[in-house]
Design a protein around this motif. Structure first.
Motif, PDB file in Angstrom:
ATOM      1  N   VAL A   2       1.964  58.714  63.074  1.00 26.42           N
ATOM      2  CA  VAL A   2      -0.439  58.015  63.581  1.00 26.42           C
ATOM      3  C   VAL A   2      -0.637  57.621  61.622  1.00 26.42           C
ATOM      4  O   VAL A   2       0.226  58.191  60.672  1.00 26.42           O
ATOM      5  CB  VAL A   2      -0.759  59.107  63.548  1.00 26.42           C
ATOM      6  N   LEU A   3      -0.972  56.395  61.862  1.00 27.33           N
ATOM      7  CA  LEU A   3      -1.967  56.150  59.981  1.00 27.33           C
ATOM      8  C   LEU A   3      -2.983  56.056  60.137  1.00 27.33           C
ATOM      9  O   LEU A   3      -3.474  55.954  60.783  1.00 27.33           O
ATOM     10  CB  LEU A   3      -0.975  54.537  60.370  1.00 27.33           C
ATOM     11  N   GLY A   4      -3.181  56.049  59.072  1.00 29.71           N
ATOM     12  CA  GLY A   4      -4.329  55.942  58.854  1.00 29.71           C
ATOM     13  C   GLY A   4      -4.625  54.632  57.418  1.00 29.71           C
ATOM     14  O   GLY A   4      -4.229  54.529  56.332  1.00 29.71           O
ATOM     15  N   TYR A   5      -6.204  53.971  57.426  1.00 30.31           N
ATOM     16  CA  TYR A   5      -6.393  52.889  57.078  1.00 30.31           C
ATOM     17  C   TYR A   5      -7.173  52.684  56.638  1.00 30.31           C
ATOM     18  O   TYR A   5      -8.110  53.179  57.044  1.00 30.31           O
ATOM     19  CB  TYR A   5      -5.860  51.923  58.076  1.00 30.31           C
ATOM     20  N   LYS A   6      -6.948  52.398  55.106  1.00 26.65           N
ATOM     21  CA  LYS A   6      -8.163  52.070  54.163  1.00 26.65           C
ATOM     22  C   LYS A   6      -8.952  50.685  54.212  1.00 26.65           C
ATOM     23  O   LYS A   6      -8.112  50.065  53.954  1.00 26.65           O
ATOM     24  CB  LYS A   6      -7.899  52.415  52.408  1.00 26.65           C
TER      25      LYS A   6
ATOM     26  N   LYS B 194       0.885  60.646  53.500  1.00 28.77           N
ATOM     27  CA  LYS B 194       1.343  60.144  52.215  1.00 28.77           C
ATOM     28  C   LYS B 194       1.068  58.842  52.273  1.00 28.77           C
ATOM     29  O   LYS B 194       1.382  58.055  53.249  1.00 28.77           O
ATOM     30  CB  LYS B 194       2.615  60.525  52.412  1.00 28.77           C
ATOM     31  N   GLU B 195       0.559  57.664  51.497  1.00 25.61           N
ATOM     32  CA  GLU B 195       0.272  56.276  50.465  1.00 25.61           C
ATOM     33  C   GLU B 195       1.668  55.494  50.629  1.00 25.61           C
ATOM     34  O   GLU B 195       2.645  55.682  50.092  1.00 25.61           O
ATOM     35  CB  GLU B 195      -0.654  55.995  49.851  1.00 25.61           C
ATOM     36  N   ILE B 196       2.039  55.004  52.435  1.00 27.68           N
ATOM     37  CA  ILE B 196       3.379  54.353  52.319  1.00 27.68           C
ATOM     38  C   ILE B 196       3.017  53.124  52.180  1.00 27.68           C
ATOM     39  O   ILE B 196       4.381  52.382  52.153  1.00 27.68           O
ATOM     40  CB  ILE B 196       4.109  54.574  53.893  1.00 27.68           C
ATOM     41  N   GLU B 197       2.475  52.061  51.839  1.00 34.07           N
ATOM     42  CA  GLU B 197       2.048  51.259  51.716  1.00 34.07           C
ATOM     43  C   GLU B 197       0.117  50.895  51.463  1.00 34.07           C
ATOM     44  O   GLU B 197      -0.364  51.634  51.553  1.00 34.07           O
ATOM     45  CB  GLU B 197       1.942  49.828  52.833  1.00 34.07           C
TER      46      GLU B 197
ATOM     47  N   TYR C 186      -1.723  55.066  55.183  1.00 37.64           N
ATOM     48  CA  TYR C 186      -1.425  56.719  54.574  1.00 37.64           C
ATOM     49  C   TYR C 186      -0.193  56.876  56.240  1.00 37.64           C
ATOM     50  O   TYR C 186      -1.040  56.789  57.031  1.00 37.64           O
ATOM     51  CB  TYR C 186      -1.856  57.802  54.697  1.00 37.64           C
ATOM     52  N   MET C 187       0.114  58.103  56.018  1.00 44.01           N
ATOM     53  CA  MET C 187       0.952  58.923  56.868  1.00 44.01           C
ATOM     54  C   MET C 187       0.419  59.539  57.718  1.00 44.01           C
ATOM     55  O   MET C 187       0.769  60.357  56.154  1.00 44.01           O
ATOM     56  CB  MET C 187       2.463  58.724  56.806  1.00 44.01           C
ATOM     57  N   ILE C 188      -0.241  59.823  57.845  1.00 41.64           N
ATOM     58  CA  ILE C 188      -0.752  60.690  57.932  1.00 41.64           C
ATOM     59  C   ILE C 188      -0.200  61.880  59.025  1.00 41.64           C
ATOM     60  O   ILE C 188       0.690  62.167  59.126  1.00 41.64           O
ATOM     61  CB  ILE C 188      -2.127  61.138  59.575  1.00 41.64           C
TER      62      ILE C 188
ATOM     63  N   GLU D 105     -12.224  73.895  53.216  1.00 46.37           N
ATOM     64  CA  GLU D 105     -10.865  73.691  53.757  1.00 46.37           C
ATOM     65  C   GLU D 105     -10.702  72.260  53.562  1.00 46.37           C
ATOM     66  O   GLU D 105      -9.752  71.973  54.419  1.00 46.37           O
ATOM     67  CB  GLU D 105     -11.295  73.515  55.502  1.00 46.37           C
ATOM     68  N   ALA D 106     -11.750  71.403  53.679  1.00 44.40           N
ATOM     69  CA  ALA D 106     -10.808  69.904  54.004  1.00 44.40           C
ATOM     70  C   ALA D 106      -9.924  69.613  53.018  1.00 44.40           C
ATOM     71  O   ALA D 106      -9.777  69.583  52.248  1.00 44.40           O
ATOM     72  CB  ALA D 106     -11.820  69.430  53.378  1.00 44.40           C
ATOM     73  N   PRO D 107      -9.457  68.916  52.799  1.00 44.04           N
ATOM     74  CA  PRO D 107      -7.477  68.882  52.530  1.00 44.04           C
ATOM     75  C   PRO D 107      -7.710  67.797  51.538  1.00 44.04           C
ATOM     76  O   PRO D 107      -6.726  67.005  50.469  1.00 44.04           O
ATOM     77  CB  PRO D 107      -6.873  68.249  53.672  1.00 44.04           C
ATOM     78  N   THR D 108      -8.843  66.503  51.507  1.00 46.80           N
ATOM     79  CA  THR D 108      -8.807  65.677  51.008  1.00 46.80           C
ATOM     80  C   THR D 108     -10.102  64.852  51.797  1.00 46.80           C
ATOM     81  O   THR D 108     -10.537  65.924  52.377  1.00 46.80           O
ATOM     82  CB  THR D 108      -7.944  63.963  50.996  1.00 46.80           C
ATOM     83  N   ASN D 109     -10.718  63.696  50.885  1.00 46.76           N
ATOM     84  CA  ASN D 109     -12.013  63.619  51.048  1.00 46.76           C
ATOM     85  C   ASN D 109     -11.679  61.979  51.930  1.00 46.76           C
ATOM     86  O   ASN D 109     -12.982  61.414  52.143  1.00 46.76           O
ATOM     87  CB  ASN D 109     -13.072  62.931  50.504  1.00 46.76           C
ATOM     88  N   LEU D 110     -10.710  61.940  52.585  1.00 48.52           N
ATOM     89  CA  LEU D 110     -10.644  60.528  53.133  1.00 48.52           C
ATOM     90  C   LEU D 110     -11.200  60.876  55.012  1.00 48.52           C
ATOM     91  O   LEU D 110     -10.217  61.449  55.198  1.00 48.52           O
ATOM     92  CB  LEU D 110      -8.602  60.224  53.567  1.00 48.52           C
ATOM     93  N   ALA D 111     -11.901  60.134  54.675  1.00 52.75           N
ATOM     94  CA  ALA D 111     -12.886  60.937  56.493  1.00 52.75           C
ATOM     95  C   ALA D 111     -12.671  59.698  57.153  1.00 52.75           C
ATOM     96  O   ALA D 111     -12.475  58.168  57.276  1.00 52.75           O
ATOM     97  CB  ALA D 111     -14.188  61.070  55.800  1.00 52.75           C
ATOM     98  N   VAL D 112     -11.890  60.121  58.547  1.00 52.64           N
ATOM     99  CA  VAL D 112     -12.025  58.923  59.708  1.00 52.64           C
ATOM    100  C   VAL D 112     -13.563  58.366  60.274  1.00 52.64           C
ATOM    101  O   VAL D 112     -14.578  58.946  60.015  1.00 52.64           O
ATOM    102  CB  VAL D 112     -11.394  59.630  61.401  1.00 52.64           C
ATOM    103  N   ILE D 113     -13.402  56.443  60.373  1.00 53.31           N
ATOM    104  CA  ILE D 113     -14.583  56.590  60.608  1.00 53.31           C
ATOM    105  C   ILE D 113     -14.473  55.879  61.997  1.00 53.31           C
ATOM    106  O   ILE D 113     -13.229  55.766  62.837  1.00 53.31           O
ATOM    107  CB  ILE D 113     -14.959  55.014  59.549  1.00 53.31           C
ATOM    108  N   GLY D 114     -15.235  54.846  63.021  1.00 50.96           N
ATOM    109  CA  GLY D 114     -15.145  55.542  64.052  1.00 50.96           C
ATOM    110  C   GLY D 114     -14.712  53.788  64.785  1.00 50.96           C
ATOM    111  O   GLY D 114     -14.970  53.063  65.445  1.00 50.96           O
TER     112      GLY D 114
END
Ligand code: G1P
Length: 282
Positions: free
Chosen positions: A243-247, A176-179, A183-185, A196-205
């Protein structure tokens, strides 16, 4: 606050064979600088000066790169060619490097766990050198993430939108995008199929991890491809806390692939020519 950066660098780099048969993939140059040096410079601009590198067999040249080469330096002393070494000398002056070896390749999670001995009990950054990142407005991707860490104090993964048919190359998040861009994962899956993929938001290195990740990794069962996956450990961390996801703002070049590597080479070559002190005179 984040003082150490871990570089998992034990992988074989099979996509670049035969170039990587006797040479670490992290030492492949974009123009005239090895990939891992770009990574170290990104960490430094985030205020991190302690580099922890997980190496493996055949990776000795990484250690030599971040060390003085007396013979070479003596040879070029007093010539214009000394300028070529200015950046790496600055790195050697400002940073400390420690190394540990991963004796068997058992996934990114296993590589990170191998680095525990160098990190200890503190939050740390993880940088995969084959994802070459340019920040935005002079602010590198790790620097952006350190700022977010200062606010939220939890693990953070850098994410970007990828084409749907590319999701099976990455860890993929749902949240959920909180800011704006944060994203709060709620869920994560390693290299899912398109279905199977829930979204197209991929983790990068790029990751910032809190040290409880190590005890989670110790108990993480082999996942995708029978390997210990950081994605599975992070999902566990999500369940226990946050855990957060950051674009991130900027651009990533997938230099683990030939196409991304060539693209980065062209872009960085043009940039170097524009700011051009590239070819010192003899
Ligand atoms: C690793 C991770 C994956 C992540 C990727 C980023 O995969 O397992 O979750 O999305 O790095 O580059 P690898 O590229 O090592 O297969």
């Amino acid at each position: 606050m984040i003082k150490k950066c871990l570089f998992p660098a034990a992988g074989y780099g099979t996509r670049f064979l035969p170039a990587t048969k006797a040479m670490p993939k992290e030492m492949l140059p974009i123009v005239n600088k090895p990939l891992i040096q770009y990574g170290v410079e990104e960490a430094m601009s985030a205020g991190i000066f302690t580099m922890a590198i997980v190496t493996g067999r055949g990776k000795r040249s990484i250690e030599d790169h971040f060390d003085i080469s007396y013979e070479l330096e003596h040879q070029i002393k007093g010539t214009k060619k000394e300028d070529y070494l200015a950046d790496v000398r600055d790195i050697i002056d400002k940073c400390t490097f420690s190394y540990t070896r991963q004796v068997e390749m058992n996934g990114l999670g296993h590589a990170i766990l191998t680095g525990e001995t160098l990190i200890g009990n503190e939050p740390f950054a993880v940088l995969l050198a084959d994802d070459l990142c340019e920040g935005s407005g002079g602010v590198g991707v790790l620097e952006q993430m350190v700022k977010i860490y200062e606010k939220y104090r939890c693990s953070i993964v850098a994410i970007e939108e990828v084409e749907r048919d590319e999701v099976d190359k990455y860890g993929v998040i749902e949240g959920k995008e909180i800011e704006d861009g944060i994203y709060m994962i709620s869920s994560m899956v390693e290299k899912p199929s398109i279905e199977e993929a829930p979204t197209n938001l991929a983790v990068i290195g790029r990751y910032i991890l809190t040290p409880d990740i190590f005890s989670i990794l110790q108990n993480t069962k082999p996942g995708k491809n029978g390997e210990i996956q950081i994605t599975d450990a992070l999902l566990e961390q999500c369940k226990k806390g946050m855990v957060l996801g950051y674009k991130f703002k900027g651009k990533r070049y997938d230099c683990g692939s030939i196409d991304g590597f060539i693209e980065a080479t062209n872009v960085f070559y043009k940039k170097q020519n524009q700011s051009s002190s590239s070819e010192p005179k003899k």
